[in-house]
Design an enzyme around this catalytic site. Structure first.
Site, mmCIF file in Angstrom:
data_model
loop_
_atom_site.group_PDB
_atom_site.id
_atom_site.type_symbol
_atom_site.label_atom_id
_atom_site.label_comp_id
_atom_site.label_asym_id
_atom_site.label_seq_id
_atom_site.Cartn_x
_atom_site.Cartn_y
_atom_site.Cartn_z
ATOM 1 N N LYS A 184 -8.212 8.143 5.186
ATOM 2 C CA LYS A 184 -9.294 7.249 4.793
ATOM 3 C C LYS A 184 -9.044 5.949 5.556
ATOM 4 O O LYS A 184 -8.097 5.210 5.265
ATOM 5 C CB LYS A 184 -9.285 7.031 3.279
ATOM 6 C CG LYS A 184 -10.543 6.349 2.741
ATOM 7 C CD LYS A 184 -10.396 4.847 2.810
ATOM 8 C CE LYS A 184 -11.595 4.147 2.162
ATOM 9 N NZ LYS A 184 -11.529 2.670 2.353
ATOM 10 N N SER A 242 -2.509 -3.192 -1.894
ATOM 11 C CA SER A 242 -2.308 -4.044 -3.069
ATOM 12 C C SER A 242 -1.787 -3.246 -4.258
ATOM 13 O O SER A 242 -1.951 -2.021 -4.335
ATOM 14 C CB SER A 242 -3.622 -4.716 -3.460
ATOM 15 O OG SER A 242 -4.545 -3.749 -3.953
ATOM 16 N N ARG A 243 -1.196 -3.966 -5.210
ATOM 17 C CA ARG A 243 -0.741 -3.313 -6.431
ATOM 18 C C ARG A 243 -1.940 -2.746 -7.201
ATOM 19 O O ARG A 243 -1.867 -1.646 -7.749
ATOM 20 C CB ARG A 243 0.028 -4.297 -7.319
ATOM 21 C CG ARG A 243 0.658 -3.608 -8.527
ATOM 22 C CD ARG A 243 1.213 -4.568 -9.564
ATOM 23 N NE ARG A 243 2.146 -5.535 -9.038
ATOM 24 C CZ ARG A 243 2.989 -6.239 -9.805
ATOM 25 N NH1 ARG A 243 2.997 -6.061 -11.116
ATOM 26 N NH2 ARG A 243 3.788 -7.131 -9.266
ATOM 27 N N GLY A 246 -3.010 0.490 -5.410
ATOM 28 C CA GLY A 246 -2.019 1.547 -5.562
ATOM 29 C C GLY A 246 -1.972 2.112 -6.964
ATOM 30 O O GLY A 246 -1.921 3.332 -7.155
ATOM 31 N N GLU A 265 3.083 1.821 -1.351
ATOM 32 C CA GLU A 265 3.853 0.597 -1.098
ATOM 33 C C GLU A 265 2.924 -0.559 -1.412
ATOM 34 O O GLU A 265 1.863 -0.680 -0.806
ATOM 35 C CB GLU A 265 4.329 0.573 0.354
ATOM 36 C CG GLU A 265 5.293 -0.554 0.631
ATOM 37 C CD GLU A 265 4.761 -1.521 1.651
ATOM 38 O OE1 GLU A 265 4.327 -2.621 1.225
ATOM 39 O OE2 GLU A 265 4.744 -1.196 2.843
ATOM 40 N N CYS A 302 4.446 -7.197 4.403
ATOM 41 C CA CYS A 302 4.914 -6.845 3.063
ATOM 42 C C CYS A 302 6.354 -7.290 2.847
ATOM 43 O O CYS A 302 6.822 -7.340 1.710
ATOM 44 C CB CYS A 302 4.786 -5.338 2.836
ATOM 45 S SG CYS A 302 5.334 -4.348 4.223
ATOM 46 N N GLU A 392 2.772 -12.149 -6.058
ATOM 47 C CA GLU A 392 2.747 -12.230 -4.601
ATOM 48 C C GLU A 392 1.513 -13.000 -4.134
ATOM 49 O O GLU A 392 0.400 -12.765 -4.613
ATOM 50 C CB GLU A 392 2.716 -10.817 -3.994
ATOM 51 C CG GLU A 392 2.673 -10.817 -2.470
ATOM 52 C CD GLU A 392 2.533 -9.414 -1.893
ATOM 53 O OE1 GLU A 392 2.946 -9.209 -0.746
ATOM 54 O OE2 GLU A 392 2.014 -8.532 -2.605
#
Length: 507
Positions: A184, A242-243, A246, A265, A302, A392
């Site tokens: 994707k 991004s969190r 994810g 990640e 990151c 972050e």
């Protein structure tokens, strides 16, 4: 090569019918030439179906054919030439040198995995002969090998348009393991993605492989990614982002009838610990290196050093003074996308407005689409009391935490979430205290380094780019280095199999 914005499925191409979007010039916010058609649900199902069909043959390709295929992808990417770099520069705002280096890393890791495949040790072949005469129970004959897990969905990353994208580390390691890949593409660099996707498609054809081994899908939103992770034929996911993104994919994968692993990640502020003697003797040099690492690539790594931990004292004052002297001369830099620039600005504003945070220095102001570096300071007491200070801020932003002593610094470490890296700056006189902390830091991060910063990630058999949640979804894995292949394998044991029924590798 002419871009046309088409989906690449089963060795052919088609126009996506689910809306359209354009790549954006990162420096100006203007639309770039060529529109891209979004994939429909039917396109996702077709790509996953062809990947599943390809799996049966691709999983058993001989190692030389598979290795040659990976090398062919690298050659095809190199053959695109400067067109790839020019397009990526426009879509990301990244400098030519950075992107040329990233291209070399991308082709280099493809060749590294080709060597790993030829070596064959990733199969972990094991032989435990039977003993029919053993009493009271005969011992069975057992053999074991790792087998590919199945088709893998890979999500391109915004900050690495080549090395963590269409033919990046997730794709390279999945293909090396024997798994077809459905990518994707990230909507921030669709033209770059199409150029690389066509290179992979040519390599599939040139190697004589099933056309379902690779597919490339476009989507400006979230629907395609969600459908892809939910499709029963997809057996693992590789994601960098991004969190929020994810964890959303992890939730979809966990709700499936057959849950699958999501190797995501996501979030890391990468603590840097400045020990007292190092600060006493090298505060100025450490500060100069820190600022260079903080602003590299507009801080859009990151592994960017977002958190500095140090004990209060003259050495820390010297470090802060030097960093504060250097930052105002740093030019603002274009950020990857307008939305990333906006999020960075909002994150900086939150820190500026926080009652327990002091502004140390800022870089030069820039345009709407640029990020200006910023450095802040707070106390360990405040940091421990306000969990939001751990959030972050993706960009060139750093927070210094001033600790009363090493005991309080250790309390801060105990309060941190999982990280990708932790850096220790020490001298010989600091080694006793540093050694005492190492076991604790091993539980915190996937990579520990001394007298440096984590922004350089070497593609190596000994590299770990991962860490406990939320740095990654699964801290037992890495997305960089040859160990990444094991994410897409699982062990199978063969008991009392006659030779004729055994896979070729075990005969």
């Amino acid at each position: 090569m002419t871009l046309n914005g088409n989906l690449l499925i089963a060795g052919s191409e088609k126009r996506g019918s689910n809306g359209e979007f354009h790549g954006i010039d990162a420096a100006t916010g203007n639309s770039l030439a060529v529109s891209f058609g979004g994939a429909s649900v039917e396109d996702v199902e077709r790509a996953a179906g062809h990947a599943w069909e390809a799996f049966n043959s691709y999983r058993e390709t001989d190692l030389e054919t598979r290795a040659g295929f990976l090398e062919r992808i690298a050659q095809e990417i190199e053959a695109i030439g400067d067109e790839l770099i020019v397009r990526a520069m426009a879509e990301t705002g990244l400098a030519r040198g950075r992107l040329e280096g990233e291209r070399a890393r991308t082709t280099g890791q493809l060749r590294l995995f080709a060597r790993e495949v030829r070596d064959g040790r990733f199969q972990e072949l094991r032989f435990d002969p039977g003993d029919p005469s053993r009493t009271p129970v005969p011992k069975p004959d057992l053999k074991l090998r790792n087998v590919p897990i199945g088709p893998v969905a890979v999500f391109g990353a915004s900050n690495f348009p080549l090395a963590f994208s269409v033919a990046g580390g997730d794709t390279a390691s999945a293909l090396a393991a024997g798994c077809p890949v459905v990518v994707k593409a990230h909507s921030a660099h669709p033209g770059t993605s199409e150029l690389v996707g066509r290179a992979v498609q040519r390599a599939v054809s040139g190697a004589g492989l099933h056309t379902g081994v690779f597919a490339l899908l476009f989507d400006a939103g979230f629907e395609v990614g969600q459908k892809l992770v939910a499709d029963s034929r997809i057996r693992a996911v590789g994601f960098t982002g991004s969190r929020r993104g994810g964890t959303a994919l992890m939730e979809i994968a966990s709700r499936r009838k057959q849950p699958i692993p999501v190797y995501a990640e996501m979030s890391s502020i990468n603590p840097v610990i400045l020990f007292p003697h190092a600060l006493e003797t090298r505060a100025t040099d450490i500060a100069s290196s820190f600022v260079a690492s903080l602003v590299l690539g507009a801080g859009q790594f990151c592994t960017n050093p977002g958190l500095i931990l140090a004990v209060d004292g003259k050495g820390l004052d010297v470090f802060i003074a030097k960093a504060g002297e250097l930052l105002p001369d740093v030019d603002a830099q274009a950020m990857l996308t307008p939305s990333i620039a906006k999020a960075y600005g909002e994150g900086i504003a939150r820190l500026r407005q926080h009652p327990e945070v002091r502004v140390v220095a800022s870089g030069k102001a820039g345009s709407t689409f640029q990020g200006s570096a910023a450095l802040f300071e707070t106390s360990a007491r405040a940091f421990l009391a306000h969990n939001e200070l751990q959030d972050e801020v993706f960009g060139a932003a750093g927070l210094i935490v001033r600790c009363e002593d090493l005991s309080q610094l250790e309390s801060v470490i105990d309060n941190l979430e999982g990280q990708l890296t932790v850096a220790l700056h020490v001298t010989d006189e600091d080694e006793v205290e540093a050694r005492r902390l190492v076991p604790k830091l091993e539980m915190l991060a996937g990579r520990l380094l001394v007298n440096g910063f984590g922004t350089g990630v070497e593609v190596s058999p000994a590299m770990v780019h991962g860490g406990p949640y939320p740095a990654t979804a699964d801290g037992r894995s890495t997305s960089v280095g040859t160990l990444a292949i094991y994410r897409f394998l699982r062990p199978v044991s063969y008991q009392d199999f006659p030779s004729a029924l055994l896979p070729a590798a075990l005969r």
